[in-house]
Design a protein around this motif. Structure first.
Motif, mmCIF file in Angstrom:
data_model
loop_
_atom_site.group_PDB
_atom_site.id
_atom_site.type_symbol
_atom_site.label_atom_id
_atom_site.label_comp_id
_atom_site.label_asym_id
_atom_site.label_seq_id
_atom_site.Cartn_x
_atom_site.Cartn_y
_atom_site.Cartn_z
ATOM 1 N N SER A 11 34.248 67.129 31.408
ATOM 2 C CA SER A 11 34.447 67.571 30.019
ATOM 3 C C SER A 11 34.850 66.414 29.123
ATOM 4 C CB SER A 11 35.516 68.668 29.973
ATOM 5 O OG SER A 11 35.110 69.796 30.715
ATOM 6 N N LYS A 12 35.700 65.528 29.645
ATOM 7 C CA LYS A 12 36.157 64.387 28.852
ATOM 8 C C LYS A 12 35.008 63.433 28.554
ATOM 9 C CE LYS A 12 39.273 61.799 26.859
ATOM 10 N NZ LYS A 12 39.937 62.241 25.606
ATOM 11 N N ILE A 13 34.198 63.132 29.557
ATOM 12 C CA ILE A 13 33.065 62.228 29.337
ATOM 13 C C ILE A 13 32.072 62.851 28.360
ATOM 14 C CG2 ILE A 13 31.090 61.095 30.435
ATOM 15 C CD1 ILE A 13 32.805 60.793 32.943
ATOM 16 N N LYS A 14 31.839 64.144 28.498
ATOM 17 C CA LYS A 14 30.926 64.839 27.589
ATOM 18 C C LYS A 14 31.435 64.756 26.153
ATOM 19 C CE LYS A 14 28.471 69.239 27.061
ATOM 20 N NZ LYS A 14 28.288 70.608 27.613
ATOM 21 N N GLU A 15 32.732 64.900 25.992
ATOM 22 C CA GLU A 15 33.340 64.791 24.660
ATOM 23 C C GLU A 15 33.181 63.380 24.106
ATOM 24 O OE1 GLU A 15 37.895 64.313 23.186
ATOM 25 O OE2 GLU A 15 37.504 66.004 24.514
ATOM 26 N N ILE A 16 33.329 62.378 24.966
ATOM 27 C CA ILE A 16 33.277 60.982 24.531
ATOM 28 C C ILE A 16 31.874 60.579 24.095
ATOM 29 C CG2 ILE A 16 33.460 58.588 25.348
ATOM 30 C CD1 ILE A 16 35.787 59.558 27.150
ATOM 31 N N ILE A 17 30.867 60.963 24.874
ATOM 32 C CA ILE A 17 29.517 60.444 24.599
ATOM 33 C C ILE A 17 28.648 61.410 23.804
ATOM 34 C CG2 ILE A 17 29.574 58.934 26.603
ATOM 35 C CD1 ILE A 17 27.857 60.878 28.109
ATOM 36 N N GLY A 18 29.123 62.622 23.574
ATOM 37 C CA GLY A 18 28.414 63.546 22.701
ATOM 38 C C GLY A 18 27.015 63.891 23.176
ATOM 39 N N ASP A 19 26.048 63.763 22.276
ATOM 40 C CA ASP A 19 24.674 64.177 22.573
ATOM 41 C C ASP A 19 24.050 63.399 23.726
ATOM 42 O OD1 ASP A 19 24.849 65.993 20.526
ATOM 43 O OD2 ASP A 19 23.811 64.735 19.053
ATOM 44 N N ALA A 20 24.545 62.190 23.971
ATOM 45 C CA ALA A 20 23.991 61.378 25.061
ATOM 46 C C ALA A 20 24.223 62.019 26.422
ATOM 47 C CB ALA A 20 24.605 59.982 25.042
ATOM 48 N N ALA A 21 25.189 62.938 26.489
ATOM 49 C CA ALA A 21 25.513 63.578 27.768
ATOM 50 C C ALA A 21 24.315 64.311 28.357
ATOM 51 C CB ALA A 21 26.679 64.548 27.580
ATOM 52 N N GLU A 22 23.449 64.805 27.494
ATOM 53 C CA GLU A 22 22.310 65.591 27.972
ATOM 54 C C GLU A 22 21.416 64.794 28.914
ATOM 55 O OE1 GLU A 22 18.578 68.180 26.137
ATOM 56 O OE2 GLU A 22 20.297 67.667 24.866
ATOM 57 N N SER A 23 21.320 63.498 28.677
ATOM 58 C CA SER A 23 20.410 62.682 29.481
ATOM 59 C C SER A 23 21.107 61.838 30.541
ATOM 60 C CB SER A 23 19.604 61.747 28.569
ATOM 61 O OG SER A 23 20.474 60.877 27.856
ATOM 62 N N CYS A 24 22.436 61.686 30.446
ATOM 63 C CA CYS A 24 23.076 60.744 31.376
ATOM 64 C C CYS A 24 24.278 61.306 32.124
ATOM 65 C CB CYS A 24 23.488 59.468 30.639
ATOM 66 S SG CYS A 24 24.864 59.681 29.496
ATOM 67 N N LEU A 25 24.630 62.574 31.905
ATOM 68 C CA LEU A 25 25.811 63.145 32.556
ATOM 69 C C LEU A 25 25.427 64.392 33.340
ATOM 70 C CD1 LEU A 25 28.912 63.259 32.981
ATOM 71 C CD2 LEU A 25 29.058 64.546 30.827
ATOM 72 N N THR A 26 25.815 64.424 34.620
ATOM 73 C CA THR A 26 25.474 65.537 35.504
ATOM 74 C C THR A 26 26.718 66.037 36.222
ATOM 75 O OG1 THR A 26 23.258 64.623 35.901
ATOM 76 C CG2 THR A 26 24.068 66.242 37.488
ATOM 77 N N GLN A 27 26.867 67.354 36.274
ATOM 78 C CA GLN A 27 27.926 67.940 37.086
ATOM 79 C C GLN A 27 27.638 67.653 38.558
ATOM 80 O OE1 GLN A 27 30.718 69.767 36.505
ATOM 81 N NE2 GLN A 27 30.463 71.032 34.676
ATOM 82 N N VAL A 28 28.666 67.300 39.305
ATOM 83 C CA VAL A 28 28.487 67.053 40.732
ATOM 84 C C VAL A 28 27.874 68.270 41.421
ATOM 85 C CG1 VAL A 28 29.744 66.785 42.914
ATOM 86 C CG2 VAL A 28 30.213 65.243 41.004
ATOM 87 N N SER A 29 28.295 69.463 41.026
ATOM 88 C CA SER A 29 27.758 70.679 41.648
ATOM 89 C C SER A 29 26.259 70.837 41.390
ATOM 90 C CB SER A 29 28.512 71.913 41.147
ATOM 91 O OG SER A 29 28.455 72.008 39.733
ATOM 92 N N ASP A 30 25.786 70.392 40.231
ATOM 93 C CA ASP A 30 24.348 70.442 39.949
ATOM 94 C C ASP A 30 23.594 69.410 40.786
ATOM 95 O OD1 ASP A 30 24.646 72.481 38.101
ATOM 96 O OD2 ASP A 30 24.866 71.105 36.403
ATOM 97 N N TYR A 31 24.217 68.273 41.000
ATOM 98 C CA TYR A 31 23.598 67.216 41.805
ATOM 99 C C TYR A 31 23.521 67.615 43.278
ATOM 100 C CZ TYR A 31 23.349 62.785 44.390
ATOM 101 O OH TYR A 31 23.017 61.786 45.274
ATOM 102 N N THR A 32 24.607 68.178 43.798
ATOM 103 C CA THR A 32 24.645 68.515 45.224
ATOM 104 C C THR A 32 23.981 69.846 45.531
ATOM 105 O OG1 THR A 32 26.802 69.631 45.053
ATOM 106 C CG2 THR A 32 26.810 67.255 45.512
ATOM 107 N N GLY A 33 23.896 70.717 44.519
ATOM 108 C CA GLY A 33 23.372 72.055 44.760
ATOM 109 C C GLY A 33 24.393 72.994 45.358
#
Length: 225
Positions: free
Chosen positions: A52-74
């Motif tokens: 949540s903190k990183i998403k807040e910091i980078i804003g719209d860029a989060a869509e392309s460069c930020l992934t939840q670990v749970s989404d990555y691992t499945g």
């Protein structure tokens, strides 16, 4: 058990994938955007409040460069956050050796990525046990498992992974990455590994000392039988 003896590594390793899970979020406001400025293609994997903190910091860029670990691992986080980063894909990405053919085949087979940096620090256990009337069960519930494992794995593989436990090191890391086209040297990775193992050793020593100070009656008083 056979142990791999590594002879060939890269001195300079480009940071492309970052795993972040921190209690102390100081400095992230400057560190995360700087990492992105140095390498706009960098990808972050994170959990919970850090995500949540990183998403807040980078804003719209989060869509392309930020992934939840749970989404990555499945795998979704378990109730109470008991299991978040303890996953085969995570540790494959942390522990693989650059020039190990079998390791890289496992990366490809599982759809994993090589993780090049871990940003991780822990809730201070000493703060938990300093609270008035703390019980053994309250202390037990605050023992972090995934965080120390993640830090230790990345520090063990200083061959190519930077293990970052101290926000005070953010500036030095950014300076080196700027000088090395987004890469980190073996010298700095090794220094960070030394600090990481010292950090987890102090954490474990604090837990051991607390548990050793409590009698079995204190433990039994926490539970119904």
């Amino acid at each position: 058990m056979s142990i791999n003896v590594v002879e060939k590594i890269d001195d300079i390793v480009k940071v492309r994938h970052v795993l972040a899970s921190v209690f102390d979020k100081n400095g992230l406001e400057a560190f995360i955007p700087e990492l992105l400025r140095i390498n706009p293609e960098i990808k972050f994997f994170s959990t919970g409040g850090t995500y949540s903190k990183i998403k807040e910091i980078i804003g719209d860029a989060a869509e392309s460069c930020l992934t939840q670990v749970s989404d990555y691992t499945g795998q979704p986080e378990t109730q109470g956050g008991l299991v978040k980063t303890l996953d085969f894909k995570i540790y494959l990405g942390l522990l693989t050796e650059t020039y190990n053919k079998a390791h890289n085949e496992d990366i490809e087979r599982t759809g994993s990525v090589h993780i090049d940096m871990v940003i991780g620090n822990l809730y201070p256990f000493k703060d938990t046990i300093s609270k008035p009337d703390v019980t053994v069960e309250m202390a037990r519930g605050n023992i972090d498992i995934g965080g120390p494992c993640m830090i230790r794995a990345s520090a063990k593989n200083y061959l190519r992974v930077a293990s970052v436990v101290d926000p005070a090191d953010y500036d030095a890391i950014i300076s080196e990455m700027k000088a090395n086209n987004g890469s980190i040297s073996l010298e700095l990775r090794y220094q960070l590994a030394q600090k990481a193992f010292d950090y987890t050793a102090v954490y474990d020593r604090t837990i051991a000392d607390f548990l050793g100070s409590r009698a079995s009656d204190d433990v039994q008083a926490c539970y119904q039988f």
